[in-house]
Design a protein around this motif. Structure first.
Motif, mmCIF file in Angstrom:
data_model
loop_
_atom_site.group_PDB
_atom_site.id
_atom_site.type_symbol
_atom_site.label_atom_id
_atom_site.label_comp_id
_atom_site.label_asym_id
_atom_site.label_seq_id
_atom_site.Cartn_x
_atom_site.Cartn_y
_atom_site.Cartn_z
ATOM 1 N N ILE A 1 0.896 -1.224 0.032
ATOM 2 C CA ILE A 1 0.106 0.107 0.131
ATOM 3 C C ILE A 1 0.887 1.538 -0.067
ATOM 4 N N TYR A 2 2.002 1.248 0.985
ATOM 5 C CA TYR A 2 2.944 2.371 0.934
ATOM 6 C C TYR A 2 3.608 2.651 -0.476
ATOM 7 N N GLN A 3 3.816 1.569 -1.002
ATOM 8 C CA GLN A 3 4.634 1.824 -2.567
ATOM 9 C C GLN A 3 3.693 2.187 -3.489
ATOM 10 N N GLN A 4 2.236 1.757 -3.321
ATOM 11 C CA GLN A 4 1.384 2.344 -4.488
ATOM 12 C C GLN A 4 0.915 3.712 -4.094
ATOM 13 N N LEU A 5 0.754 3.988 -3.042
ATOM 14 C CA LEU A 5 0.584 5.578 -2.695
ATOM 15 C C LEU A 5 1.712 6.259 -2.628
#
Length: 585
Positions: free
Chosen positions: A532-536
């Motif tokens: 999630i952190y990587q996508q955001l």
């Protein structure tokens, strides 16, 4: 009863029935008291006297089961364990059927108080059966199915689509119970097999003294397996307890009448008792994992002593014991939560092993040190046992291993916490005269300071409309989280795993992410948070919930940077963690 799974071989079955037999008496008493409480509720609500006959039948069945087992010669031997298991299975089929009959006959959907009471009682008895009878899978299943299926039939018979959640939820609850029972039976079976292997290993060591190094390695492996067993059993039992706690917290926010409030208090008390045992296992596993870190600060000792007095004085008074706490104005530099946990275990032990007289908690100065002492007039500890009592699972005065007297982990936790904090624990005792435990720590001088406490208090922020993403593969937990967070005004989106979580980020921008540690497909909440952190392209305030107490799992979850909460999560703890995360943004 071909619909039941088969019993294990006699050697395993005898050990399984021994585990069940330890708690069977209290299980039968609890079953009868629950039926009596249910009967009184239905009688008051509907005036139907037939429910008293049902309760009498339940009492007769429970009494027959409890006292009848003593007439089975050598019931825990390998030769007679199958007969004992079959008799217990038939008894639980009868008791489960009686609960099912109560659901079919007395659950009036047009009168919500009676329906809620019956559903709560049947769900509670099923959860208790899961905890007590799961070591032997056929015994546990023989209670679940006949007690729950008639309730499902009541909802199906209405043909009303308004009850669609119950059409699906009741069989889902049954399936969840069966899955947890299967998992726990497997863990118990493996633990028993390891115990047999350990016994065989000891015999080999007596015959082959020259293999000492190999024997030490095997003993270490057996100890590791014990910790894995504790962690796995704790995790599987925490899942339904976690969902139950969230549902109860949500139910408290609704309008209930006096009778429903009383029933809710009883359910909360039963859930709290189960959680206390699980919390003890968690404390021990965290010590073994080495993830507890002391965070010392200056504080007034009296604030801790006052809190403990409010908690334990009613328990001591209930046993007609004198409970005294001497006031103190001294300052200490220590971790307040860990100090409180040490003293809580010592005081709880003192109350458990004291039948007359009283308990005294006080402190005194000795040079540059402060001695915090817990005195009791209990049974005392022989000199030969005064070091042994600090070992895990070692108990005095409990040869029958009655779990109402604890797990034998309290003093092991005390010793481990004291070592973590750099403190020492001493013991003086005389059999028949009582004991005194002394905790030695550095002494501080000077007035109490409040600045740190004030500055560390989090700002109370409203949760209204805060978008929260919940990731959990357990349907019951997702439903409970959605209901509870909804009561707090949050905007909630619940998903099962990583794929759904990543797909929703374009249309739903969460401010906080709450993820279970164990997810399907061998994924962890920690891994999903990273995706999630990587996508955001940024991090988010996050919470990881876990019922897993294995040392490696605790270290991995704690390294993620998210707030770590252990199931079953108290609603107040969850609310406080959300406030903490939002205050830090």
């Amino acid at each position: 009863m071909r619909w039941l799974p088969r019993f294990d071989p006699p050697r395993l079955l005898a050990a399984q029935m021994e585990l069940i037999d330890h708690s069977f008496g209290i299980a039968m008493l609890g079953c009868f008291l629950a039926s009596l409480l249910m009967a009184l509720g239905v009688l008051i609500s509907t005036g139907n006297p037939g429910i008293l006959a049902w309760s009498a039948l339940m009492g007769a069945g429970c009494a027959a089961g409890h006292f009848g087992r003593f007439y089975l010669p050598d019931r825990l031997s390998e030769a007679n364990a199958p007969r004992y298991a079959r008799a217990m299975t038939m008894l639980l089929v009868v008791l489960g059927s009686l609960w099912g009959i109560a659901g079919g006959l007395y659950m009036d959907l047009n009168f919500p108080p009676t329906a809620i009471s019956l559903l709560s009682m049947i769900a509670g008895m099923s959860a208790a059966a899961l905890a007590i009878f799961s070591p032997c899978l056929p015994v546990a299943v023989s209670f679940f199915i006949p007690s729950i299926l008639p309730v499902w039939g009541v909802f199906l018979a209405t043909g009303n689509l308004a009850y669609l959640p119950m059409f699906l939820g009741v069989p889902l609850f049954l399936v969840v119970l069966l899955v947890f029972a299967l998992n726990y039976a497997r863990v118990a079976r493996r633990s028993i097999e390891l115990r047999f292997e350990n016994r065989e290993l000891v015999d080999q060591l007596r015959e082959q003294t020259g293999r000492a190094a190999q024997a030490l390695h095997e003993a270490e492996e057996a100890n590791r397996a014990k910790l894995v067993f504790l962690a796995s059993a704790s995790h599987d039992l925490r899942q339904p307890m976690h969902a139950l706690g969230l549902f109860l917290a949500t139910l408290k926010t609704t309008a209930l009448d006096a009778r429903q409030d009383e029933l809710l208090e009883h359910i909360e008390a039963s859930a709290s008792a189960a959680c206390e045992m699980l919390d003890t296992l968690l404390d021990f596993s965290k010590l073994e994992a080495g993830v507890i870190e002391a965070r010392p600060r200056q504080l007034a000792l009296q604030s801790v002593l006052y809190k403990l007095e409010c908690e334990f004085a009613p328990l001591a008074n209930g046993k007609n014991l004198v409970f005294r706490v001497r006031e103190s104005a001294v300052q200490v530099y220590t971790d307040p939560s860990l100090l409180e946990l040490i003293l809580r275990n010592l005081i709880s032990n003192a109350i458990n092993y004291t039948q007359s007289g009283g308990i005294l908690i006080g402190c005194r100065q000795r040079g540059e040190h402060l001695l915090i002492e817990v005195w009791d007039t209990g049974i005392g500890i022989p000199a030969a046992q005064q070091q042994e009592v600090f070992r895990e699972f070692h108990q005095l005065g409990n040869p029958e291993r009655d779990r109402r007297k604890g797990l034998g982990l309290g003093l092991a936790i005390v010793r481990g916490l004291a070592h973590t904090m750099g403190l020492t624990v001493g013991l003086q005792s005389r059999p028949g005269r009582g004991s005194v435990f002394r905790l030695t720590m550095p002494r501080l001088t000077g007035p109490a300071t409040m600045e740190e406490a004030v500055s560390s208090a989090p700002r109370q922020l409203p949760l209204q409309a805060v978008p929260i993403l919940v990731i959990d593969d357990d349907y019951a937990v997702r439903s409970a989280m959605e209901a509870l967070l909804g009561c707090w005004g949050c905007r909630i989106l619940t998903v099962e795993g990583a794929d759904e979580a990543l797909d929703c980020l374009d249309s739903f921008q969460p401010q906080v992410v709450i993820a279970d540690y164990r997810l399907r497909g061998n994924q962890t909440g920690q891994q999903v948070l990273k995706q999630i952190y990587q996508q955001l392209g940024r991090t988010l305030p996050s919470i990881i919930m876990t019922g897993d107490t294995a040392p490696n799992r605790l270290r991995e979850a704690q390294s993620s940077g998210a707030v770590l909460l252990h199931k079953p999560v108290d609603a107040a703890a969850l609310y406080g963690s959300l406030q903490q995360l939002l205050s830090a943004v």
